[in-house]
Design a protein around this motif. Sequence first.
Motif, short mmCIF file in Angstrom:
data_model
loop_
_atom_site.label_atom_id
_atom_site.label_comp_id
_atom_site.label_asym_id
_atom_site.label_seq_id
_atom_site.Cartn_x
_atom_site.Cartn_y
_atom_site.Cartn_z
N VAL A 1 10.20 -3.72 -4.20
CA VAL A 1 11.10 -2.66 -5.12
C VAL A 1 11.69 -1.37 -4.33
O VAL A 1 11.51 -1.11 -3.67
CB VAL A 1 10.61 -2.18 -6.13
N THR A 2 12.66 -0.75 -4.20
CA THR A 2 13.39 0.34 -3.71
C THR A 2 12.86 0.87 -4.82
O THR A 2 13.51 1.66 -6.18
CB THR A 2 14.74 0.20 -3.52
N ASP A 3 12.20 2.44 -4.64
CA ASP A 3 12.19 4.08 -5.33
C ASP A 3 12.13 4.32 -5.41
O ASP A 3 13.05 4.77 -4.14
CB ASP A 3 10.32 3.17 -5.90
N THR A 4 12.94 5.46 -6.36
CA THR A 4 13.77 6.36 -5.85
C THR A 4 13.22 7.67 -6.80
O THR A 4 13.11 7.39 -8.46
CB THR A 4 14.90 6.19 -5.94
N VAL A 5 13.01 8.92 -6.71
CA VAL A 5 12.56 10.06 -7.82
C VAL A 5 13.49 11.21 -6.91
O VAL A 5 13.62 11.48 -5.87
CB VAL A 5 11.43 10.04 -7.39
N TRP A 6 14.24 11.84 -8.04
CA TRP A 6 14.71 13.14 -8.08
C TRP A 6 13.80 13.88 -8.28
O TRP A 6 13.02 14.15 -9.53
CB TRP A 6 16.17 12.66 -9.35
N ILE A 7 13.92 14.82 -7.60
CA ILE A 7 12.99 16.39 -7.91
C ILE A 7 13.73 17.17 -7.76
O ILE A 7 14.37 18.74 -7.33
CB ILE A 7 11.95 16.10 -6.12
N GLY A 8 13.76 17.77 -9.25
CA GLY A 8 14.58 19.84 -9.49
C GLY A 8 15.15 18.59 -10.46
O GLY A 8 14.82 18.06 -11.29
N SER A 9 16.18 19.64 -10.71
CA SER A 9 17.28 20.74 -11.96
C SER A 9 18.71 19.02 -11.69
O SER A 9 18.81 19.39 -11.03
CB SER A 9 17.94 21.37 -11.62
N GLU A 10 18.71 18.32 -12.61
CA GLU A 10 19.09 17.35 -12.76
C GLU A 10 20.73 18.23 -12.02
O GLU A 10 21.78 17.09 -12.04
CB GLU A 10 19.46 16.74 -14.07
N ALA B 1 0.51 -1.30 0.19
CA ALA B 1 0.65 -0.05 -0.29
C ALA B 1 0.96 1.33 -0.04
O ALA B 1 0.81 2.28 -0.67
CB ALA B 1 -0.35 -0.24 1.15
N ALA B 2 1.75 0.94 1.07
CA ALA B 2 2.40 2.64 1.08
C ALA B 2 3.45 2.69 -0.79
O ALA B 2 3.53 4.02 -1.00
CB ALA B 2 4.05 2.67 2.00
N ARG B 3 4.10 1.46 -1.38
CA ARG B 3 4.79 1.70 -2.81
C ARG B 3 3.18 2.14 -3.25
O ARG B 3 3.89 3.37 -4.28
CB ARG B 3 4.99 0.35 -3.20
N GLN B 4 2.24 1.91 -3.60
CA GLN B 4 1.29 2.39 -4.54
C GLN B 4 0.95 4.29 -4.33
O GLN B 4 1.13 4.27 -5.29
CB GLN B 4 0.03 1.20 -4.37
N ARG B 5 0.98 3.82 -2.72
CA ARG B 5 1.03 5.42 -2.40
C ARG B 5 1.99 6.74 -2.92
O ARG B 5 1.59 7.76 -3.06
CB ARG B 5 -0.01 5.77 -1.37
N TRP B 6 2.79 5.65 -2.64
CA TRP B 6 5.30 6.53 -2.66
C TRP B 6 4.14 7.23 -4.28
O TRP B 6 4.35 8.43 -4.66
CB TRP B 6 5.65 6.41 -2.30
N LEU B 7 3.72 6.18 -5.08
CA LEU B 7 3.88 5.91 -6.96
C LEU B 7 3.03 6.78 -7.33
O LEU B 7 3.54 8.11 -8.25
CB LEU B 7 4.08 4.88 -7.26
N ALA B 8 1.99 7.09 -6.33
CA ALA B 8 0.88 7.76 -7.26
C ALA B 8 1.31 9.84 -6.44
O ALA B 8 1.01 10.15 -7.57
CB ALA B 8 -0.62 7.08 -6.22
N HIS B 9 1.58 9.71 -5.91
CA HIS B 9 2.83 11.13 -5.32
C HIS B 9 3.56 11.23 -6.14
O HIS B 9 2.87 12.60 -5.93
CB HIS B 9 2.82 11.14 -4.10
N THR B 10 3.96 10.97 -6.65
CA THR B 10 5.18 11.52 -7.35
C THR B 10 5.13 11.45 -9.03
O THR B 10 4.73 12.53 -10.07
CB THR B 10 5.97 10.17 -7.75
N THR B 11 4.10 11.02 -9.62
CA THR B 11 3.12 11.78 -10.20
C THR B 11 2.50 12.63 -10.88
O THR B 11 1.73 13.05 -11.42
CB THR B 11 2.29 10.28 -11.05
N LYS B 12 2.16 13.37 -8.98
CA LYS B 12 1.47 14.25 -9.11
C LYS B 12 2.11 16.05 -9.21
O LYS B 12 2.01 17.18 -9.23
CB LYS B 12 0.41 14.83 -7.71
#
Length: 365
Positions: A55-64, A21-32
């Motif tokens: 899965v270990t999911d990661t997201v980079w937010i902002g300029s690379e 449930a955490a992974r599903q919700r975390w991924l949904a928030h990254t799309t927003k």
Amino acid sequence: MSYCLPLAAIDTAVFPGSYAAARQRWLAHTTKLSCQTHDLPYPCDEVGPEGEQLVTDTVWIGSENASRVLVLLGGTHGIEGFTGSAVQIDMLALIAEGLVVIPADTAVLMIHALTPWGYAWQRRCDADGVDLNRNSVDFSKPLPENKDYDLLKGALYLPDAAQRKIAFAEFERQHGRVALEKAISAGQYSDPSGPFYGGKAPAHGSLVCEDLMRQYALQQRDLAVIDLHTGLGSYGYGEIICDHQPDSGGTRSAKIWYGDSVALPFLGTSSSVPKTGLLDYAWHAIMNDRSCYITLEFGTFSTDQLFEILLRDHQLWAQPDNEQARLQHSNIMRRHFCPDDRAWQEMVLFRARQVIAQGLHGASC
């Protein structure tokens, strides 16, 4: 020091019911998120209790190209990922709503469920019994020894908790409380079935961090790393633990960014004793003097209770054909590491917002 604390209602519903449930919700928030993002998933070889992918999911937010990065780690110890997810989901929502503004030339890297097997199965370790936070050692050299662990090992596996307490009390009488805690929890590399086992090779989470450092050239940037943990210290308080050497640039940065509440195990000012093979040390190796790594540790119940619960967990997993007993104990683990207490959860979210805001401001100055 001036920083902007996000003023928004605290919703404890961000605490998830399971890893899936955490992974599903975390991924949904990254799309927003409306800002620039980049995702890198890291599948795990094992599966969860319902056969789900881990899965270990990661997201980079902002300029690379940002020269400064705040790194937010969750689930270094699997079961502590319930709180790590809650904090990260809360922060993703605040960023999406514009209530947290990422400073110029700064990016945020979120790493979700660094030990996904332990998260899904409600254990601290991975499927091989490895504690990721004792796994950052040079495996090409002789592994560290913990001779006091070897002395206490017989007591650790005693089936009678009262007998264990007597043995621990006698060790503490002879050697002191710090020596007792280090014997049990500082890290050991000889007993795969036992607690705080550092392993024989880099674990999944270590490899994930190594790859992220390489993919994003993190050694070339200023870093503010916040590793979210639970289970040690005063109930509901988020202690800022700094395992940099006291006279290092990392410690100086931590004190400038986070103030006098920074606690140092090496000076005896923390609820944590010095430990071997911490994940911190892998990040220290790539950091400049303008960077720092802190553990944000949210306290729950006593250290003695922590030891008893973990020892029972390892005893059960060392035995075959006891799925029901393991399941029952996993619920006890969950209550210790993520209490189902709204007041505790509110304290966690407020303190996490405060410390993350401090880290963002400090890294961007």
